[in-house]
Scaffold this motif. Structure first.
Motif, short mmCIF file in Angstrom:
data_model
loop_
_atom_site.label_atom_id
_atom_site.label_comp_id
_atom_site.label_asym_id
_atom_site.label_seq_id
_atom_site.Cartn_x
_atom_site.Cartn_y
_atom_site.Cartn_z
N GLN A 154 0.87 -1.18 0.00
CA GLN A 154 0.00 0.00 0.00
C GLN A 154 0.90 1.22 0.00
O GLN A 154 1.76 1.36 0.87
N PHE A 155 0.74 2.06 -1.00
CA PHE A 155 1.58 3.25 -1.06
C PHE A 155 0.72 4.44 -1.45
O PHE A 155 0.10 4.44 -2.52
N ALA A 156 0.66 5.43 -0.57
CA ALA A 156 -0.13 6.65 -0.80
C ALA A 156 -1.56 6.29 -1.20
O ALA A 156 -2.11 6.84 -2.15
N GLY A 157 -2.13 5.33 -0.45
CA GLY A 157 -3.52 4.98 -0.69
C GLY A 157 -3.76 4.09 -1.90
O GLY A 157 -4.88 3.68 -2.16
N ARG A 158 -2.68 3.77 -2.63
CA ARG A 158 -2.84 2.90 -3.79
C ARG A 158 -2.16 1.57 -3.55
O ARG A 158 -1.20 1.48 -2.80
#
Lengths: 292, 293
Positions: A115-119
């Motif tokens: 999960q990175f920056a909500g993505r």
């Protein structure tokens, strides 16, 4: 000519595999020549395979760019690995590098996506691996790479670096005595092996339909080692010979069905017992005998 | 919950220890890493399976399979190690020739049994109710596995400590040339070492097959590499260290599962091994232990 075309059409996959396998065998032969049984080649290969596959799938980079970055990463990893294992020799070096390979495999298994920056960013795809990698490593690309690596290694074998490598292998203390930086030689040869393994790994990813963590486990490492030992590591020719022969053989004796893997074990034992320098040394020994 | 996990770790650790003891014994005596140990582990499980399916009582099948494993071990030495010993080939070449034997054993197993998973017929063992002991429960099969593993390790300890053979093995481990000068028959002692090491590895294979009631071609893969971690933890060549290392690994693995880190379990194990190798290559107990056993 049509005969040749038919032959290629029928065996193109095997032909591609042989080229990739030969590159992998060459990568291990570099560290074996420095007298180091460092068994992390499958891990370097895997790291590069994943890097190049992720760049192709997520960023749609062209083949050459993904290979270049993948090789850079595997080279850096190999050079970094050289530091902690600098004091380990023999069996202990082998075990430490096997452990490193297992850690890499577990990471590939567990870093499926993050999960990175909500993505959700797709990484290795976990145990199912990555599929849909563009199949753009053609036979021409693979064999051009193999020729490039072999040529580079032949050229390197004529430099002073190769002499230093040979001396470190034969007698580390003597090498120190004449002022060779043994640590640097070991690091460089491991890094060079990592670069070549990275090339092999990236090509492997782009010549297969999918890759999974088990493709780069200890079984693969053993395979690469067997190719090198059977062919011999005193010249680049030996590693290529070993990889070629042992890739073809199990296919040639398909009639033995489930027993066919036996041939590789028997050949490995026979070479160790009767031709300790590998098959390529037989030919060379013969040549010397003729001359003298 | 934790008590139960630690108990499971004890069962798991006993089998790891049994496997690693044979692994480390060969290293202690000959300084070589025998990568065919896991193949013999698997072969013994298949032999026991065949015998049990043919109607032989399980305990007997277990002992026969262990003996067969021991004989394979002697053959392994004759084929892959003895010729190299004769020409002083060092310690790395035997590692590679043992891979050759492992490939051959694997191919033969694959030819005979195919790639499918096989099961023991336990003869109704699974219907015996589980044993409850305070906060923990375990099955009779698990108890039998644990007791067999511990019994075999005690026998090994007795053999190494108190018999003529054990003294010979320790003498060869200490100094091969001096032992030969003092009249120890090197080749016979080494053959005996291989018989003992491989039969213990084979016994571990049978017990693993029973523990999960599953015998497969690749069952030796994980334990081959985890066994390396165990013998590094205990110090290569140290039998006591391998036993303790085996139990530590069993506990670490089951606790990792209990604390929800099961996916990273193997990375923890090999990470510890790597750090230990780099920082303290002689392990926690050092190589001297076999020689002083």
């Amino acid at each position: 000519m049509t005969l040749l075309a038919d032959f290629y059409a029928k065996h193109s996959r095997l032909i591609d595999q042989i080229g990739v396998n030969a590159i992998l065998a060459l990568s291990l032969s570099v560290s074996l020549q420095a007298g180091q049984l460092a068994l992390a080649q499958a891990a370097f290969m895997g790291i590069a395979a994943y890097v190049s596959a992720m760049l192709a799938l997520n960023a749609h980079w062209p083949l050459v760019a993904t290979i270049a970055v993948a090789m850079l990463v595997s080279t850096v990893v190999a050079a970094l690995l050289a530091y902690p294992v600098r004091r380990l020799r023999g069996v202990f070096l082998a075990i430490a590098t096997i452990g490193f390979g297992e850690i890499v495999r577990v990471c590939a298994n567990n870093l499926g996506s993050i999960q990175f920056a909500g993505r959700t960013v797709q990484l290795t795809g976990g145990a199912e691996g990555l599929s849909g990698i563009p199949n753009d490593a053609t036979t021409l690309v693979i064999y051009a790479s193999l020729a490039f690596v072999a040529l580079a290694l032949v050229l390197i074998s004529r430099t002073k670096f190769a002499l230093a490598v040979a001396l470190v292998r034969e007698d580390e203390y003597a090498a120190r005595g004449v002022g060779i930086d043994v640590g640097a030689v070991r690091t460089l040869s491991l890094a060079l092996g990592g670069a070549i393994a990275g090339l092999g790994g990236a090509l492997y990813a782009h010549a297969s339909f999918f890759i999974t963590p088990t493709d780069f486990g200890f079984a693969r490492m053993e395979q690469i080692l067997v190719w090198c030992v059977v062919g011999g590591v005193t010249s680049p020719f030996g590693a290529v010979l070993g990889a070629t022969l042992l890739s073809i053989l199990p296919e040639a004796i398909r009639f033995l069905a489930d027993y066919r893997e036996i041939s590789n074990g028997v050949i490995l034992l026979a070479v160790i017992l009767f031709a300790p320098g590998g098959l390529s040394s037989l030919w060379r020994r013969g040549a010397v005998r003729v001359r003298s | 919950m934790i008590a139960q996990q630690l108990f499971n770790g004890l069962f798991l650790g006993a089998v790891y220890a049994l496997f690693a003891v044979g692994y480390t014994l060969v290293f202690g005596v000959l300084d070589i890493l025998n990568l065919a140990h896991a193949a013999i582990f698997t072969a013994a499980a298949f032999v026991a399976l065949s015998l049990a399916l043919a109607g032989m009582p399980l305990p007997l099948a277990f002992l026969v399979a262990a003996a067969v494993a021991g004989i394979i071990g002697i053959l392994l030495d004759r084929v892959a190690f003895a010729p190299l010993r004769a020409r002083n080939a060092g310690t790395l070449v035997p590692l590679i020739s043992s891979i050759g034997v492992a490939i051959i054993i694997g191919a033969i197993m694959r030819g005979i049994y195919g790639v499918d998973e096989r099961h023991f017929t336990t003869g109704g063992l699974e219907t015996v109710p589980a044993i409850r002991l305070g906060p923990v429960t375990f099955t009779t099969v698990e108890l039998a596995i644990f007791l067999s593993a511990v019994a075999l390790m005690l026998v090994l300890s007795w053999v190494l400590r108190s018999t003529t053979l054990g003294r010979r093995i320790r003498a060869v481990a200490e100094d091969r040339i001096a032992a030969a000068l003092l009249g120890v028959d090197l080749e016979r002692t080494i053959a005996a070492t291989f018989f003992i090491a491989s039969s213990l590895g084979g016994a571990a294979g049978v017990l693993t097959g029973l523990e999960y009631n599953s015998v497969t071609l690749d069952m030796g893969g994980p334990i081959e590499l985890k066994g390396l971690a165990v013998i590094i933890l205990g110090g290569m060549g140290s039998v006591t260290g391998a036993v303790i290392g085996g139990f530590i690994l069993g506990a670490v693995e089951t606790l990792a599962v209990a604390y929800g880190a099961s996916a990273w379990r193997d990375a923890i194990v090999f990470g510890v091994m790597f750090v230990l190798l780099v920082a303290r290559p002689t392990g926690l107990f050092g190589k001297r232990a076999l020689r002083q056993a």
